[in-house]
Design a protein around this motif. Structure first.
Motif, PDB file in Angstrom:
ATOM      1  N   ARG A  82       0.804  -1.247   0.033  1.00 38.40           N
ATOM      2  CA  ARG A  82      -0.057   0.356   0.555  1.00 38.40           C
ATOM      3  C   ARG A  82       1.066   1.099   0.117  1.00 38.40           C
ATOM      4  O   ARG A  82       0.537   2.075  -0.396  1.00 38.40           O
ATOM      5  CB  ARG A  82      -0.990  -0.014   1.337  1.00 38.40           C
ATOM      6  N   ASP A  83       1.907   1.104   0.613  1.00 40.20           N
ATOM      7  CA  ASP A  83       2.852   2.347   1.420  1.00 40.20           C
ATOM      8  C   ASP A  83       4.588   1.851   0.945  1.00 40.20           C
ATOM      9  O   ASP A  83       4.673   3.287   1.505  1.00 40.20           O
ATOM     10  CB  ASP A  83       2.468   3.097   2.421  1.00 40.20           C
ATOM     11  N   ARG A  85       6.201   0.842   2.721  1.00 42.32           N
ATOM     12  CA  ARG A  85       6.685   1.355   4.070  1.00 42.32           C
ATOM     13  C   ARG A  85       7.373  -0.395   4.469  1.00 42.32           C
ATOM     14  O   ARG A  85       7.000  -1.642   4.255  1.00 42.32           O
ATOM     15  CB  ARG A  85       5.263   1.654   5.416  1.00 42.32           C
ATOM     16  N   THR A  90       7.437  -0.922  10.984  1.00 42.44           N
ATOM     17  CA  THR A  90       5.931  -1.072  10.902  1.00 42.44           C
ATOM     18  C   THR A  90       4.730  -0.763  11.749  1.00 42.44           C
ATOM     19  O   THR A  90       4.738  -0.645  13.034  1.00 42.44           O
ATOM     20  CB  THR A  90       5.187  -0.815   9.745  1.00 42.44           C
ATOM     21  N   ARG A  94       4.411  -0.240  15.908  1.00 41.07           N
ATOM     22  CA  ARG A  94       2.635  -0.332  16.911  1.00 41.07           C
ATOM     23  C   ARG A  94       2.342  -0.903  18.074  1.00 41.07           C
ATOM     24  O   ARG A  94       1.063  -0.942  18.779  1.00 41.07           O
ATOM     25  CB  ARG A  94       2.163  -0.661  15.745  1.00 41.07           C
ATOM     26  N   THR A 262     -10.543   2.270  17.183  1.00 49.00           N
ATOM     27  CA  THR A 262     -10.396   2.644  16.096  1.00 49.00           C
ATOM     28  C   THR A 262     -11.510   4.093  16.466  1.00 49.00           C
ATOM     29  O   THR A 262     -11.502   4.751  16.211  1.00 49.00           O
ATOM     30  CB  THR A 262     -11.646   1.772  14.941  1.00 49.00           C
ATOM     31  N   SER A 265      -9.436   5.947  17.797  1.00 47.96           N
ATOM     32  CA  SER A 265      -8.452   6.241  17.376  1.00 47.96           C
ATOM     33  C   SER A 265      -6.868   6.214  17.964  1.00 47.96           C
ATOM     34  O   SER A 265      -6.087   7.201  18.195  1.00 47.96           O
ATOM     35  CB  SER A 265      -8.347   8.116  16.713  1.00 47.96           C
ATOM     36  N   PRO A 267      -3.220   4.464  18.150  1.00 47.72           N
ATOM     37  CA  PRO A 267      -2.364   4.097  16.583  1.00 47.72           C
ATOM     38  C   PRO A 267      -2.281   2.445  17.318  1.00 47.72           C
ATOM     39  O   PRO A 267      -1.049   2.777  16.802  1.00 47.72           O
ATOM     40  CB  PRO A 267      -1.645   5.258  16.563  1.00 47.72           C
ATOM     41  N   ARG A 271      -6.057  -2.530  14.152  1.00 50.13           N
ATOM     42  CA  ARG A 271      -6.019  -1.622  13.408  1.00 50.13           C
ATOM     43  C   ARG A 271      -5.515  -1.638  12.201  1.00 50.13           C
ATOM     44  O   ARG A 271      -5.925  -1.284  11.075  1.00 50.13           O
ATOM     45  CB  ARG A 271      -6.266   0.078  14.100  1.00 50.13           C
ATOM     46  N   LEU A 272      -3.760  -1.122  12.476  1.00 48.52           N
ATOM     47  CA  LEU A 272      -3.312  -1.530  11.651  1.00 48.52           C
ATOM     48  C   LEU A 272      -3.191  -3.092  10.760  1.00 48.52           C
ATOM     49  O   LEU A 272      -3.643  -2.432   9.336  1.00 48.52           O
ATOM     50  CB  LEU A 272      -1.661  -1.593  11.501  1.00 48.52           C
ATOM     51  N   GLU A 275      -7.308  -2.333   9.447  1.00 44.39           N
ATOM     52  CA  GLU A 275      -7.081  -1.474   7.749  1.00 44.39           C
ATOM     53  C   GLU A 275      -6.231  -2.164   6.518  1.00 44.39           C
ATOM     54  O   GLU A 275      -6.605  -1.637   5.920  1.00 44.39           O
ATOM     55  CB  GLU A 275      -6.847  -0.350   8.727  1.00 44.39           C
ATOM     56  N   ARG A 276      -5.651  -2.425   6.574  1.00 44.47           N
ATOM     57  CA  ARG A 276      -4.717  -3.651   5.868  1.00 44.47           C
ATOM     58  C   ARG A 276      -4.825  -4.789   5.479  1.00 44.47           C
ATOM     59  O   ARG A 276      -5.379  -5.054   4.630  1.00 44.47           O
ATOM     60  CB  ARG A 276      -2.960  -3.886   6.640  1.00 44.47           C
ATOM     61  N   GLU A 279      -7.961  -3.286   2.903  1.00 41.81           N
ATOM     62  CA  GLU A 279      -7.475  -2.734   1.295  1.00 41.81           C
ATOM     63  C   GLU A 279      -6.121  -4.158   0.899  1.00 41.81           C
ATOM     64  O   GLU A 279      -5.312  -4.093   0.100  1.00 41.81           O
ATOM     65  CB  GLU A 279      -6.237  -2.298   1.873  1.00 41.81           C
ATOM     66  N   ARG A 280      -5.682  -5.129   1.386  1.00 39.74           N
ATOM     67  CA  ARG A 280      -5.743  -6.559   1.047  1.00 39.74           C
ATOM     68  C   ARG A 280      -3.493  -6.610   0.633  1.00 39.74           C
ATOM     69  O   ARG A 280      -3.473  -6.077  -0.081  1.00 39.74           O
ATOM     70  CB  ARG A 280      -5.733  -6.848  -0.566  1.00 39.74           C
TER      71      ARG A 280
END
Lengths: 317, 500
Positions: A82-83, A85, A90, A94, A262, A265, A267, A271-272, A275-276, A279-280
């Motif tokens: 995705r990004d 990283r 990462t 977290r 979530t 908020s 981190p 949640r990681l 969300e990932r 987004e697969r």
């Protein structure tokens, strides 16, 4: 005992290997892919094919798996689709947030569960016991997203006692910084309530069972004070089942909670991963699964070892 | 008389008070907190295109050749001016002395570098497919002049050039892996920090060519909606897109306000017209008559949508208001179905994303009333996209957004065999008109072509047109000059400032 511990630790490896194959297959079995997510609604089939090719997602699955596994064996967890990283840093970044939330939550839930559990047992069928049971029922039944929102609404918004959301300060700041600590209270209560009530119920029934046994009667007839009977003799034996639950709970807590993280908020890892997954982001989800697997396996091994320490009759030779 | 005097004095006071408020000077400083529905997937300028939320953010820190203002007009940015000596050449005069956030000067070389990367088929760029069929080559004429050579005239080319410029030196120095975490742009704000899935902060760029923005910082917070709503009502958040059902809470407060503008999206039921009952125009028209759009707009969207008769958004110059429309008429729907030979009703499957179930369930009921049995299949958004791309549907509910040029609403979806063609639609007349409409720069001529296409589409219904979105944002009134941009292209934050 040492051989046993080593053997248990080694067993973690095949477990993780199998888990990795299952996760990898599942991630690819689920329809949808990261490229679609990344390109958004306006993307054409051609855009998608183009990016899939550039990112290497069009190669056969076994090739992708072997490449990923090869990386893991060399300590390279890969990069996020995705990004871009790096996966391991990462996830590691977290962990403190999830860990400190678990810690505060564990402290709060134990501080509630142990005294209420003990009191419910020694004052069985009194109003105090009834209160404890109703509280336990409430804690187990209430969904934590609702509890979280209610706490935010009442305590944070309406009464303005505690902050509404977010986490402040460097990692582990909750342990020494007042502001960081206050930010963690509402999410910790939300996260810990279900576990606390379960612990309380288990402790209560464990204690009740022990209190009826002969050695307690003996202790009382020896003229020991009730305090020593309860804390030294009954609690130590009644607490065993609680250790399993709390131990497993620590694993769950460390994995973070998607909902609590979530809503507040926060981190954390939960949640990681959530969300990932949506987004697969395959490398990130795979990396996190390996992390979860490791935490759970090690946790179970540690619980087993702790049993032996708490109950000298248990031996694993 | 006394009453009149009192009234006059009061009126004077009001006028004075008004003029004082108007005369208030913008103030520098402060941080504005904005709720973001999601964390940006990346800050890599080459990939900052897929998510609507990321567009806002991208315009905040990146330089573009030009941007679009909220009225839909081009406004110079890094390109101070541009000219097209002929229909296949575009020359951009780059602003001299414009600085990147690291202090280096932006030159034609950076512009050419950005184009070359975007045109490279082996480089992962979101912008690649938008330009590769149109741009033949990019040349640097001198330090501040860039020339684009097109294969053939393409009227909407400017809209395809709305991508961020990337500093060649910084990209090469940091590399593809690290640049997105410390991006260098030349927009009014520069990147400050990014705490993944949590917050992302930008700070004012002192050397911005148009002067530094008023705000010191803009912070985007990735928060759950319900939590954000409470933080917003509590005054902790400045900007939030409040859901329609919660608008009452905002409207009853003096310190909170709403801005609403016509949106740039259109929502439709995509129809797979290659086979089955849906291949029959009458069945499609029956569906269109059987849907009571207004009821859905009122109940599900609380009025925050506009009725639609075609793919072109109502604010566009190309919108044809006089096409055939399909007002709710179940009787007519039943008659059309009978004429098509489906007296006993038909069964169709309707796929939608799980977020759209409420509206689709009403459509299911409405169609059920005229004998169209709808098999509703809600699914995750990514899966829906996959199925739609592979034409695995009979009906599907989706939307297109950010319609800058009519080409985005017509050519891409309704020309034979184009990438985004809604399952099997083909009409040689539409193809011809749509092709002509992008090969001329004459707006009146283009308008004529698009008007005729809209008439054909309204008659043939290759998609069931439902409604157009409304663009809305709610904010705390301590933010002055607040604005929202339905094209997501304008730097609204550049002009905002905070009162004490």
């Amino acid at each position: 005992m040492n051989t046993y511990i080593i053997r248990r630790f080694l067993q973690v490896i095949p477990v993780l290997f199998v888990a990795s194959i299952i996760t990898f297959s599942l991630m690819h079995l689920v329809p949808g892919d990261p490229v679609t997510m990344m390109l958004g609604e306006d993307a054409t089939t051609e855009d998608i094919m183009h990016l899939r090719r550039v990112m290497g997602l069009d190669r056969p699955l076994p090739v992708q798996y072997v490449e990923w596994m090869g990386g893991i064996l060399q300590g390279d967890f890969g990069r996020s689709l995705r990004d871009n990283r790096e996966v391991l840093p990462t996830i590691i970044s977290r962990i403190p947030a999830s860990f400190e939330l678990s810690l505060v939550s564990l402290i709060i839930s134990m501080a509630l569960a142990i005294p209420i559990g003990i009191l419910s047992a020694i004052r069985q069928n009194t109003p105090l016991d009834h209160f404890g049971r109703v509280f336990a029922l409430f804690g187990l039944c209430v969904p934590n997203f609702w509890l979280g929102l209610m706490l935010i609404y009442l305590v944070g918004f309406l009464w303005g006692i505690l902050p509404l959301y977010g986490r402040v300060g460097p990692p582990f700041a909750v342990l020494y910084n007042w502001e960081s600590f206050t930010h963690s209270i509402l999410p910790a209560i939300t996260l810990g309530t279900a576990g606390a009530t379960l612990t309380m119920r288990l402790l209560r029934s464990g204690m009740l069972e022990v209190l009826r046994q002969d050695f307690i009667r003996t202790a009382r007839s020896k003229g020991l004070s009730e305090r020593i009977v309860v804390y030294k003799h009954a609690l130590r034996n009644g607490v065993l089942s609680v250790v399993t639950v709390v131990g497993l709970n620590i694993g769950t807590l460390l994995g973070g909670s998607v909902i609590v993280e979530t809503v507040f908020s926060w981190p954390g890892v939960g949640r990681l991963v959530f969300e990932r997954f949506i987004e697969r982001d395959i490398p990130m989800v795979m990396g996190s699964m390996m992390f979860y697997g490791l935490v759970f396996c090690l946790n179970i091994v540690l619980i087993d070892i702790m049993y032996a320490y708490l109950d000298p009759r248990i031996r694993y030779d | 008389m006394k009453k009149i005097t009192v009234f006059l004095v009061l009126a004077l006071c009001l006028v004075l008070a008004g003029s004082v408020a108007v005369a208030e000077e913008p103030q520098y400083g402060g941080r504005i907190k904005v709720r973001a529905a999601d964390d940006p997937m990346t800050l890599n300028p080459f990939m900052l295109g897929g998510q609507a939320y990321a567009w806002d953010l991208s315009y905040l820190f990146n330089a573009y050749l030009f941007v679009i203002n909220p009225d839909g007009e081009f406004q110079p940015d890094a390109a101070e001016s541009w000219e097209n000596p002929d229909d296949t050449t575009l020359i951009f005069n780059i602003r001299e002395g414009m600085k990147w956030h690291d202090g280096e000067t932006l030159t034609a070389e950076d512009v050419v570098f950005t184009f070359e990367k975007n045109l490279d088929p082996d480089f992962a760029s979101y912008w690649h497919t938008g330009i590769r069929d149109h741009i033949e080559s990019v040349e640097k004429l001198d330090e501040y002049t860039v020339q684009l050579n097109l294969y053939e005239p393409f009227a909407p080319i400017m809209y395809s050039l709305l991508f961020p410029l990337v500093p060649k030196h910084a990209w090469e120095e940091k590399g593809e892996d690290d640049f997105p975490y410390d991006p260098v742009g030349a927009g009014p704000f520069k990147f400050k920090e990014w705490s993944i899935d949590e917050r992302i902060v930008f700070e004012a760029f002192e050397d911005f060519y148009a002067g530094r923005p008023y705000l010191d910082e803009v912070e985007f917070l990735n928060m759950d909606y319900d939590t954000a709503l409470m933080a917003y009502l509590d005054g902790d958040l400045d900007v939030l897109a409040v859901a329609t059902e919660d608008l009452d809470m905002v409207e009853e407060r003096d310190d909170l306000d709403v801005v609403q503008k016509p949106g740039t999206s259109w929502f439709y039921l995509g129809v797979n017209q290659t086979e089955g009952p849906l291949a029959d125009k009458k069945v499609r028209q029956a569906i269109s008559y059987a849907i009571n759009r207004q009821e859905i707009i009122d109940t599900v969207f609380h009025g925050a949508m506009e009725l639609s008769t075609g793919p072109i958004i109502p604010v566009s110059w190309a919108h044809n208001p006089d096409v055939r429309s399909y007002p709710y008429n179940p009787g007519r729907a039943v008659r059309l179905l009978r004429e098509a030979g489906y007296e006993d009703g038909v069964t169709v499957e309707l796929k939608c994303s799980s977020g759209a179930v409420a509206a689709m369930e009403i459509i299911q009921d409405q169609l059920g009333m005229v004998g169209i049995d709808v098999d509703l299949q809600p699914m995750e958004w990514g899966l829906l996209t996959d199925d739609v791309n592979q034409d695995l549907f009979e009906l599907h509910y989706r939307a297109w957004t950010r319609q800058t040029d009519p080409e985005r609403g017509i050519n891409r979806q309704f020309m034979t065999d184009t990438n985004q063609n809604i399952a099997g639609y083909s009409n040689p007349r539409v193809d011809e008109l749509a092709e002509k409409a992008v090969r001329t720069f004459d707006i009146d001529e283009r308008k004529e072509y698009y008007f005729e296409i809209q008439e054909i589409l309204a008659e043939e219904l290759p998609a069931i047109f439902l409604w157009h979105g409304v663009h809305r944002s709610t904010y705390n009134t301590r933010v002055q000059n607040f604005d929202t941009d339905p094209f997501y292209c304008f730097r609204v934050y550049q002009h905002m400032w905070l009162t004490d």
